[in-house]
Scaffold this motif. Structure first.
Motif, PDB file in Angstrom:
ATOM      1  N   SER A  21      53.295  10.974  96.205  1.00 44.91           N
ATOM      2  CA  SER A  21      54.105  11.763  96.952  1.00 44.91           C
ATOM      3  C   SER A  21      55.464  11.364  96.688  1.00 44.91           C
ATOM      4  CB  SER A  21      53.694  11.921  98.399  1.00 44.91           C
ATOM      5  OG  SER A  21      54.144  10.570  99.137  1.00 44.91           O
ATOM      6  N   TRP A  22      55.997  10.037  96.066  1.00 45.08           N
ATOM      7  CA  TRP A  22      57.101   9.578  96.298  1.00 45.08           C
ATOM      8  C   TRP A  22      57.830   9.949  94.949  1.00 45.08           C
ATOM      9  CZ3 TRP A  22      58.940   4.340  94.028  1.00 45.08           C
ATOM     10  CH2 TRP A  22      60.252   4.002  94.548  1.00 45.08           C
ATOM     11  N   PRO A  23      58.953  10.478  94.681  1.00 45.92           N
ATOM     12  CA  PRO A  23      59.376  11.124  93.631  1.00 45.92           C
ATOM     13  C   PRO A  23      60.001   9.810  92.526  1.00 45.92           C
ATOM     14  CG  PRO A  23      60.419  12.543  95.268  1.00 45.92           C
ATOM     15  CD  PRO A  23      59.619  11.508  96.086  1.00 45.92           C
ATOM     16  N   GLY A  24      60.289   8.700  93.505  1.00 44.46           N
ATOM     17  CA  GLY A  24      60.840   7.564  92.833  1.00 44.46           C
ATOM     18  C   GLY A  24      59.984   6.937  91.773  1.00 44.46           C
ATOM     19  N   LEU A  25      58.708   7.287  91.914  1.00 45.18           N
ATOM     20  CA  LEU A  25      57.871   6.425  91.050  1.00 45.18           C
ATOM     21  C   LEU A  25      57.968   7.015  89.689  1.00 45.18           C
ATOM     22  CD1 LEU A  25      55.938   4.334  90.806  1.00 45.18           C
ATOM     23  CD2 LEU A  25      54.110   5.937  91.956  1.00 45.18           C
ATOM     24  N   ALA A  26      57.985   8.525  89.677  1.00 51.28           N
ATOM     25  CA  ALA A  26      57.832   9.367  88.558  1.00 51.28           C
ATOM     26  C   ALA A  26      59.221   9.254  87.772  1.00 51.28           C
ATOM     27  CB  ALA A  26      57.622  10.925  88.754  1.00 51.28           C
ATOM     28  N   ALA A  27      60.280   8.785  88.773  1.00 50.57           N
ATOM     29  CA  ALA A  27      61.449   8.869  88.097  1.00 50.57           C
ATOM     30  C   ALA A  27      61.962   7.460  87.416  1.00 50.57           C
ATOM     31  CB  ALA A  27      62.616   9.059  89.234  1.00 50.57           C
ATOM     32  N   LEU A  28      61.022   6.408  87.473  1.00 48.93           N
ATOM     33  CA  LEU A  28      61.187   5.301  86.811  1.00 48.93           C
ATOM     34  C   LEU A  28      61.360   5.408  85.229  1.00 48.93           C
ATOM     35  CD1 LEU A  28      58.610   2.821  88.693  1.00 48.93           C
ATOM     36  CD2 LEU A  28      61.111   3.000  89.171  1.00 48.93           C
ATOM     37  N   PRO A  29      62.449   4.867  84.609  1.00 48.55           N
ATOM     38  CA  PRO A  29      62.512   4.837  83.346  1.00 48.55           C
ATOM     39  C   PRO A  29      61.150   4.347  82.473  1.00 48.55           C
ATOM     40  CG  PRO A  29      63.900   2.965  83.851  1.00 48.55           C
ATOM     41  CD  PRO A  29      63.470   3.681  85.079  1.00 48.55           C
ATOM     42  N   ALA A  30      61.084   5.143  81.331  1.00 57.35           N
ATOM     43  CA  ALA A  30      59.680   4.684  80.640  1.00 57.35           C
ATOM     44  C   ALA A  30      60.160   3.689  79.439  1.00 57.35           C
ATOM     45  CB  ALA A  30      59.166   6.023  79.844  1.00 57.35           C
ATOM     46  N   ILE A  31      59.388   2.710  78.963  1.00 57.50           N
ATOM     47  CA  ILE A  31      59.578   1.988  78.032  1.00 57.50           C
ATOM     48  C   ILE A  31      58.255   1.831  77.130  1.00 57.50           C
ATOM     49  CG2 ILE A  31      58.573  -0.358  79.359  1.00 57.50           C
ATOM     50  CD1 ILE A  31      60.851  -1.919  77.677  1.00 57.50           C
ATOM     51  N   ASP A  32      58.645   1.894  75.804  1.00 58.60           N
ATOM     52  CA  ASP A  32      57.540   2.122  74.723  1.00 58.60           C
ATOM     53  C   ASP A  32      57.111   0.897  74.545  1.00 58.60           C
ATOM     54  OD1 ASP A  32      56.593   4.043  72.521  1.00 58.60           O
ATOM     55  OD2 ASP A  32      57.014   2.008  71.485  1.00 58.60           O
ATOM     56  N   LEU A  33      55.714   0.898  74.403  1.00 56.82           N
ATOM     57  CA  LEU A  33      54.860  -0.186  74.192  1.00 56.82           C
ATOM     58  C   LEU A  33      55.389  -1.445  73.111  1.00 56.82           C
ATOM     59  CD1 LEU A  33      52.584  -2.201  75.422  1.00 56.82           C
ATOM     60  CD2 LEU A  33      51.024  -0.487  73.970  1.00 56.82           C
ATOM     61  N   ARG A  34      55.843  -0.645  72.106  1.00 60.55           N
ATOM     62  CA  ARG A  34      56.263  -1.386  70.759  1.00 60.55           C
ATOM     63  C   ARG A  34      57.748  -2.232  71.398  1.00 60.55           C
ATOM     64  NH1 ARG A  34      53.423  -3.987  68.749  1.00 60.55           N
ATOM     65  NH2 ARG A  34      51.918  -3.191  67.619  1.00 60.55           N
ATOM     66  N   PRO A 195      62.079  -4.680  93.313  1.00 62.96           N
ATOM     67  CA  PRO A 195      63.154  -4.602  92.464  1.00 62.96           C
ATOM     68  C   PRO A 195      63.102  -3.200  91.674  1.00 62.96           C
ATOM     69  CG  PRO A 195      61.705  -6.244  91.453  1.00 62.96           C
ATOM     70  CD  PRO A 195      61.119  -5.636  92.889  1.00 62.96           C
ATOM     71  N   TRP A 196      63.212  -2.089  92.269  1.00 64.19           N
ATOM     72  CA  TRP A 196      63.003  -0.757  91.460  1.00 64.19           C
ATOM     73  C   TRP A 196      64.083  -0.709  90.289  1.00 64.19           C
ATOM     74  CZ3 TRP A 196      58.398   0.682  92.623  1.00 64.19           C
ATOM     75  CH2 TRP A 196      57.974   0.701  93.775  1.00 64.19           C
ATOM     76  N   GLN A 197      65.243  -1.262  90.317  1.00 65.43           N
ATOM     77  CA  GLN A 197      66.251  -1.110  89.367  1.00 65.43           C
ATOM     78  C   GLN A 197      65.739  -1.858  87.894  1.00 65.43           C
ATOM     79  OE1 GLN A 197      66.485  -3.082  92.070  1.00 65.43           O
ATOM     80  NE2 GLN A 197      66.706  -5.017  91.517  1.00 65.43           N
ATOM     81  N   ARG A 198      64.859  -2.817  88.206  1.00 66.83           N
ATOM     82  CA  ARG A 198      64.592  -3.550  86.922  1.00 66.83           C
ATOM     83  C   ARG A 198      62.930  -2.990  86.523  1.00 66.83           C
ATOM     84  NH1 ARG A 198      62.178  -8.827  87.017  1.00 66.83           N
ATOM     85  NH2 ARG A 198      62.035  -9.602  89.077  1.00 66.83           N
ATOM     86  N   ALA A 199      62.567  -2.015  87.226  1.00 64.31           N
ATOM     87  CA  ALA A 199      61.152  -1.237  86.783  1.00 64.31           C
ATOM     88  C   ALA A 199      61.050  -0.399  85.822  1.00 64.31           C
ATOM     89  CB  ALA A 199      60.239  -0.967  88.205  1.00 64.31           C
ATOM     90  N   PHE A 200      60.020  -0.476  84.921  1.00 57.50           N
ATOM     91  CA  PHE A 200      59.816   0.381  83.805  1.00 57.50           C
ATOM     92  C   PHE A 200      58.315   0.921  83.643  1.00 57.50           C
ATOM     93  CE2 PHE A 200      63.556  -1.673  82.709  1.00 57.50           C
ATOM     94  CZ  PHE A 200      64.552  -0.911  82.189  1.00 57.50           C
ATOM     95  N   ARG A 201      58.242   2.136  83.448  1.00 58.94           N
ATOM     96  CA  ARG A 201      56.758   2.652  83.238  1.00 58.94           C
ATOM     97  C   ARG A 201      56.372   2.619  81.787  1.00 58.94           C
ATOM     98  NH1 ARG A 201      55.458   7.852  86.866  1.00 58.94           N
ATOM     99  NH2 ARG A 201      54.516   8.327  85.205  1.00 58.94           N
ATOM    100  N   VAL A 202      55.208   2.011  81.555  1.00 52.52           N
ATOM    101  CA  VAL A 202      54.597   1.995  80.180  1.00 52.52           C
ATOM    102  C   VAL A 202      53.389   3.170  80.311  1.00 52.52           C
ATOM    103  CG1 VAL A 202      53.321   0.522  78.557  1.00 52.52           C
ATOM    104  CG2 VAL A 202      54.889  -0.467  79.900  1.00 52.52           C
ATOM    105  N   ALA A 203      53.448   4.077  79.312  1.00 50.20           N
ATOM    106  CA  ALA A 203      52.513   5.161  79.546  1.00 50.20           C
ATOM    107  C   ALA A 203      51.181   4.497  78.842  1.00 50.20           C
ATOM    108  CB  ALA A 203      53.144   6.181  78.698  1.00 50.20           C
ATOM    109  N   LEU A 204      50.299   5.183  79.432  1.00 51.96           N
ATOM    110  CA  LEU A 204      48.767   4.893  78.944  1.00 51.96           C
ATOM    111  C   LEU A 204      48.070   6.051  78.491  1.00 51.96           C
ATOM    112  CD1 LEU A 204      47.540   2.507  81.590  1.00 51.96           C
ATOM    113  CD2 LEU A 204      48.778   1.805  79.664  1.00 51.96           C
ATOM    114  N   SER A 205      47.418   5.850  77.328  1.00 55.13           N
ATOM    115  CA  SER A 205      46.786   7.198  76.671  1.00 55.13           C
ATOM    116  C   SER A 205      45.239   7.126  77.652  1.00 55.13           C
ATOM    117  CB  SER A 205      46.095   6.465  75.458  1.00 55.13           C
ATOM    118  OG  SER A 205      45.303   5.531  75.396  1.00 55.13           O
ATOM    119  N   ALA A 206      44.927   8.365  77.683  1.00 56.46           N
ATOM    120  CA  ALA A 206      43.583   8.751  78.518  1.00 56.46           C
ATOM    121  C   ALA A 206      42.511   7.708  78.092  1.00 56.46           C
ATOM    122  CB  ALA A 206      42.969  10.108  78.150  1.00 56.46           C
ATOM    123  N   GLU A 207      42.379   7.262  76.871  1.00 56.46           N
ATOM    124  CA  GLU A 207      41.331   6.218  76.459  1.00 56.46           C
ATOM    125  C   GLU A 207      41.705   4.719  76.824  1.00 56.46           C
ATOM    126  OE1 GLU A 207      38.415   6.073  75.159  1.00 56.46           O
ATOM    127  OE2 GLU A 207      38.308   4.192  74.373  1.00 56.46           O
TER     128      GLU A 207
END
Ligand SMILES: [Zn+2]
Length: 252
Positions: A21-34, A195-207
């Protein structure tokens, strides 16, 4: 109150409903696994206890397994202190069971390499921080990307492992990636201690999510009630549910 006490792990922890329910989580920048683990690099996961490798970056490891990226898990302890005072789960049974649960969990993720076990004392890593760093240095290579528990994760062993890894990478040239595990439990959406300012999301596949959830279920010793002490599962529902997220969060 000392630093760890201010991040005490109590009760069921912050629920997934609260986090989502916190928009800040969805707003974290993404980083590619590579970008995180470049071609030719090795991913090294330094886990304070058997299960931390999966709870922290299990999904990411499943995706690395599919790309053929070399992965090495380093198990700092065998997790023998998870059931204090238990006659059902005495330390010697945990020493047998928990490393084999990790092995099973890694197979679920698609990894066949065996973890390296350091055999340091579960619950005693604050006092073994320098020793742990010294044990890690010869195991690391300059191009490694080292994933470990966040230095302010709340559990004293997790914090000591994060600190030891920071020391070890500083002298080897490897890259450090810290990952919150218990941090999700005690912190709240928007928490100023994180430290949300240095947090990044790594997307995961459904698998990858499917394999991570299966891997969590391999930690049977951590998922059962203990009749001998009346204690509930070490891994609470909130922790298990967190493994269904379609991303993992890392601190860079
Ligand atoms: Zn742990």
């Amino acid at each position: 109150m000392d630093a760890v006490a201010s991040r005490a792990i109590r009760g069921d922890g912050t629920s997934e409903a609260e986090w989502h329910s916190w928009p800040g989580l969805a707003a974290l920048p993404a980083i590619d696994l590579r970008a995180l683990v470049p071609e030719g690099a090795r991913a090294v996961v330094v886990a304070p206890h058997p299960d931390d490798e999966v709870l922290s970056v299990g999904g990411l490891l499943a995706q690395l397994a599919d790309t053929g990226t070399p992965v090495q898990v380093i198990a700092v302890t065998d997790g023998t202190a998870s059931h204090q005072g238990s006659t059902e789960w005495p330390a010697d049974r945990l020493a047998q069971t928990r490393p084999s649960e990790t092995l099973q969990a890694l197979l679920c993720l698609g990894l066949t390499t065996e973890p390296m076990r350091l055999g340091l004392p579960d619950g005693g890593l604050q006092a073994s921080r320098a020793l742990l760093a010294a044990r890690l240095v010869p195991l690391l290579r300059p191009r490694d990307v080292v994933f470990t528990t966040w230095r302010h994760d709340g559990h004293p062993d997790h914090e000591a492992t994060g600190e030891a890894c920071a020391l070890a990478v500083a002298s080897t040239g490897a890259r450090l990636v810290e990952v919150p595990v218990w941090g999700w439990h005690w912190s709240r959406p928007g928490d100023a201690r994180v430290p949300w300012q240095r947090a990044f999301r790594v997307a995961l596949s459904a698998e990858a999510v499917r394999r991570k959830r299966a891997a969590v279920q391999a930690f049977t010793s951590q998922l059962l009630h203990d009749a001998s002490t009346g204690a509930g599962p070490v891994l609470r529902d909130t922790t298990v549910q967190r493994a269904a997220r379609p991303y993992e969060v890392v601190f860079l």
